[in-house]
Each structure stands twice: as C-alpha cells, then as structure tokens.
Design a protein around this motif. Structure first.
Motif, PDB file in Angstrom:
ATOM      1  N   ILE A 204       0.869  -1.174   0.000  1.00  0.00           N
ATOM      2  CA  ILE A 204       0.000   0.000   0.000  1.00  0.00           C
ATOM      3  C   ILE A 204       0.907   1.227   0.000  1.00  0.00           C
ATOM      4  CG2 ILE A 204      -1.693   1.353   1.311  1.00  0.00           C
ATOM      5  CD1 ILE A 204      -2.652  -1.304   2.559  1.00  0.00           C
ATOM      6  N   ALA A 205       0.566   2.220  -0.816  1.00  0.00           N
ATOM      7  CA  ALA A 205       1.325   3.472  -0.852  1.00  0.00           C
ATOM      8  C   ALA A 205       0.354   4.645  -0.773  1.00  0.00           C
ATOM      9  CB  ALA A 205       2.152   3.565  -2.128  1.00  0.00           C
ATOM     10  N   ILE A 206       0.818   5.736  -0.165  1.00  0.00           N
ATOM     11  CA  ILE A 206       0.014   6.955  -0.055  1.00  0.00           C
ATOM     12  C   ILE A 206       0.760   8.079  -0.773  1.00  0.00           C
ATOM     13  CG2 ILE A 206      -1.070   8.616   1.508  1.00  0.00           C
ATOM     14  CD1 ILE A 206      -0.961   6.424   3.675  1.00  0.00           C
ATOM     15  N   PHE A 207       0.031   8.817  -1.596  1.00  0.00           N
ATOM     16  CA  PHE A 207       0.595   9.922  -2.369  1.00  0.00           C
ATOM     17  C   PHE A 207      -0.219  11.190  -2.119  1.00  0.00           C
ATOM     18  CE2 PHE A 207       1.403   5.985  -4.583  1.00  0.00           C
ATOM     19  CZ  PHE A 207       2.748   6.064  -4.890  1.00  0.00           C
ATOM     20  N   ASN A 208       0.424  12.356  -2.280  1.00  0.00           N
ATOM     21  CA  ASN A 208      -0.269  13.638  -2.149  1.00  0.00           C
ATOM     22  C   ASN A 208       0.200  14.561  -3.262  1.00  0.00           C
ATOM     23  OD1 ASN A 208       1.874  15.639  -1.146  1.00  0.00           O
ATOM     24  ND2 ASN A 208       2.211  13.817   0.074  1.00  0.00           N
ATOM     25  N   GLU A 209      -0.574  15.601  -3.519  1.00  0.00           N
ATOM     26  CA  GLU A 209      -0.237  16.465  -4.653  1.00  0.00           C
ATOM     27  C   GLU A 209       0.362  17.813  -4.280  1.00  0.00           C
ATOM     28  OE1 GLU A 209      -3.682  17.334  -7.020  1.00  0.00           O
ATOM     29  OE2 GLU A 209      -4.630  18.492  -5.435  1.00  0.00           O
TER      30      GLU A 209
ATOM     31  N   PHE B 119       4.009   0.744   2.392  1.00  0.00           N
ATOM     32  CA  PHE B 119       3.918  -0.358   3.344  1.00  0.00           C
ATOM     33  C   PHE B 119       3.926  -1.665   2.572  1.00  0.00           C
ATOM     34  CE2 PHE B 119       1.796   3.347   5.008  1.00  0.00           C
ATOM     35  CZ  PHE B 119       2.296   3.450   6.300  1.00  0.00           C
ATOM     36  N   THR B 120       4.641  -2.647   3.073  1.00  0.00           N
ATOM     37  CA  THR B 120       4.677  -3.979   2.471  1.00  0.00           C
ATOM     38  C   THR B 120       3.869  -4.920   3.357  1.00  0.00           C
ATOM     39  OG1 THR B 120       6.861  -3.544   1.568  1.00  0.00           O
ATOM     40  CG2 THR B 120       6.169  -5.854   1.686  1.00  0.00           C
ATOM     41  N   LEU B 121       2.952  -5.660   2.741  1.00  0.00           N
ATOM     42  CA  LEU B 121       2.101  -6.591   3.468  1.00  0.00           C
ATOM     43  C   LEU B 121       2.226  -7.977   2.854  1.00  0.00           C
ATOM     44  CD1 LEU B 121      -1.101  -4.366   3.581  1.00  0.00           C
ATOM     45  CD2 LEU B 121       0.546  -4.654   5.405  1.00  0.00           C
TER      46      LEU B 121
ATOM     47  N   ALA C 256      -5.764  -6.266   5.578  1.00  0.00           N
ATOM     48  CA  ALA C 256      -5.098  -5.282   4.720  1.00  0.00           C
ATOM     49  C   ALA C 256      -5.494  -3.887   5.175  1.00  0.00           C
ATOM     50  CB  ALA C 256      -5.468  -5.511   3.268  1.00  0.00           C
ATOM     51  N   SER C 257      -4.862  -3.431   6.245  1.00  0.00           N
ATOM     52  CA  SER C 257      -5.161  -2.124   6.796  1.00  0.00           C
ATOM     53  C   SER C 257      -3.913  -1.537   7.426  1.00  0.00           C
ATOM     54  CB  SER C 257      -6.272  -2.247   7.841  1.00  0.00           C
ATOM     55  OG  SER C 257      -6.566  -0.996   8.402  1.00  0.00           O
TER      56      SER C 257
ATOM     57  N   ALA D  24      -4.440   6.780  -2.214  1.00  0.00           N
ATOM     58  CA  ALA D  24      -3.875   5.529  -1.700  1.00  0.00           C
ATOM     59  C   ALA D  24      -3.930   4.516  -2.840  1.00  0.00           C
ATOM     60  CB  ALA D  24      -4.664   5.026  -0.508  1.00  0.00           C
ATOM     61  N   VAL D  25      -2.820   3.810  -3.051  1.00  0.00           N
ATOM     62  CA  VAL D  25      -2.738   2.805  -4.112  1.00  0.00           C
ATOM     63  C   VAL D  25      -2.324   1.485  -3.475  1.00  0.00           C
ATOM     64  CG1 VAL D  25      -1.612   2.131  -6.268  1.00  0.00           C
ATOM     65  CG2 VAL D  25      -2.095   4.541  -5.827  1.00  0.00           C
ATOM     66  N   ALA D  26      -3.067   0.428  -3.793  1.00  0.00           N
ATOM     67  CA  ALA D  26      -2.745  -0.910  -3.281  1.00  0.00           C
ATOM     68  C   ALA D  26      -2.337  -1.813  -4.445  1.00  0.00           C
ATOM     69  CB  ALA D  26      -3.946  -1.508  -2.562  1.00  0.00           C
ATOM     70  N   ARG D  27      -1.269  -2.587  -4.214  1.00  0.00           N
ATOM     71  CA  ARG D  27      -0.842  -3.599  -5.186  1.00  0.00           C
ATOM     72  C   ARG D  27      -1.246  -4.955  -4.629  1.00  0.00           C
ATOM     73  NH1 ARG D  27       3.996  -6.412  -5.245  1.00  0.00           N
ATOM     74  NH2 ARG D  27       4.958  -4.809  -3.963  1.00  0.00           N
TER      75      ARG D  27
END
Length: 160
Positions: free
Chosen positions: A92-97, A107-109, A116-117, A132-135
């Motif tokens: 999971i990654a968090i991005f801002n503009e 975060f690696t899960l 998944a939180s 927020a982007v989840a792989r």
C-alpha cells in the motif's frame, strides 16, 4: 560646500530600494516551502506501479475531509482482500499532490498480516488530494482518491 558622503540625488535611494527588493525576493525563494504538483503526484504513482493501469475501487482511504491543523493528520487505508496466500495485498502506498514530497509512505504486506489495513499520521502543507494505491498479489493496482481541506497548514515553518 556639501558633504561628499551625502546623497545628492534620488538615484542612490532608488538603487538601495531595488537592491533591498531583490534581496527580499531571493530570501523568499529560498525560504518558501517546495510544493509538489498534481503532475508530479501522477508521475510518482506511475513510477510506483511501473505504468500499470490503476483502477478505482477495493481501497478505502479514511481521512477527515476538513482538517483543522495539518501538522499531524491521522490516515487509515483499508483494502478489501481475503488476505490468503493466493489472494492478498502485497503493498500500500500513499501519495499527495501539494506537499514537498509526493510519495508519503509505502507499506509492504503479506498474507500473514491478517488484514489489509494500515494507519499512520502525516503532515499536510495545504488543502490537496490524497491517493492511496494498493498492489495486490495478482499484480493489479487499485486506488482511492479524496480531497482534504486544511485550515492551518503544516510544512511551512520558514514562511511568514
């Protein structure tokens, strides 16, 4: 006879004002906080995903829509996943503009995470979009984007 050190014309005063204005502008450029742009956030997401398609859904980004103080904003990201060995959230990654750095956290899960939180706190320089982007383990990417309004900004200590 006049004093040779005395200014005889307004030219010297104009020159001093011009120099003072130039110094003030230079100081403002150095002290003002750097700010990312929406294009930089999109580029950071593309870099994170390797250019893969990011679909909306499965991800729930939870942050207050109106934040009184941007110094420590609680953020939670949850992803709809069974978290089994065959089907789980890998990252999971968090991005801002608008913060100085677009890439806030990664975060690696794995399936042993149980759910998944993730939760963290972040600083927000100003009102902006967060994504927020989840792989997932199958290589797909999912996201959720929200707008956050910040009434008292963070990341601007040097600004007056």
């Amino acid at each position: 006879m006049s004093d040779p050190h005395e200014c005889s014309s307004g030219t010297d005063r104009k020159r001093r004002r011009l120099l003072a204005a130039g110094a003030g502008l230079g100081a403002w450029l150095i002290v003002r906080p750097a700010s990312a742009t929406p294009d930089e956030m999109a580029a950071a997401i593309r870099s994170y995903t390797g250019g893969a398609v990011v679909r909306p859904g499965k991800v729930k980004l939870d942050v207050a829509a109106l934040v009184d103080n941007g110094n420590a904003v609680p953020v939670t990201v949850a992803v709809d996943s069974p978290m089994t060995a065959a089907d789980h959230v890998a990252a999971i990654a968090i991005f801002n503009e608008r913060n100085p750095q677009t890439d806030v956290a990664r975060f690696t899960l794995g399936p042993r995470a149980g759910k998944a939180s993730i939760s963290t706190r972040m600083r927000l320089a100003t009102s902006q979009k967060l994504t927020a982007v989840a792989r997932l383990s199958d290589g797909s990417y999912w996201s959720h984007t929200i707008d956050v309004v910040v009434t008292l900004a963070a990341c601007i200590e040097g600004e007056t």
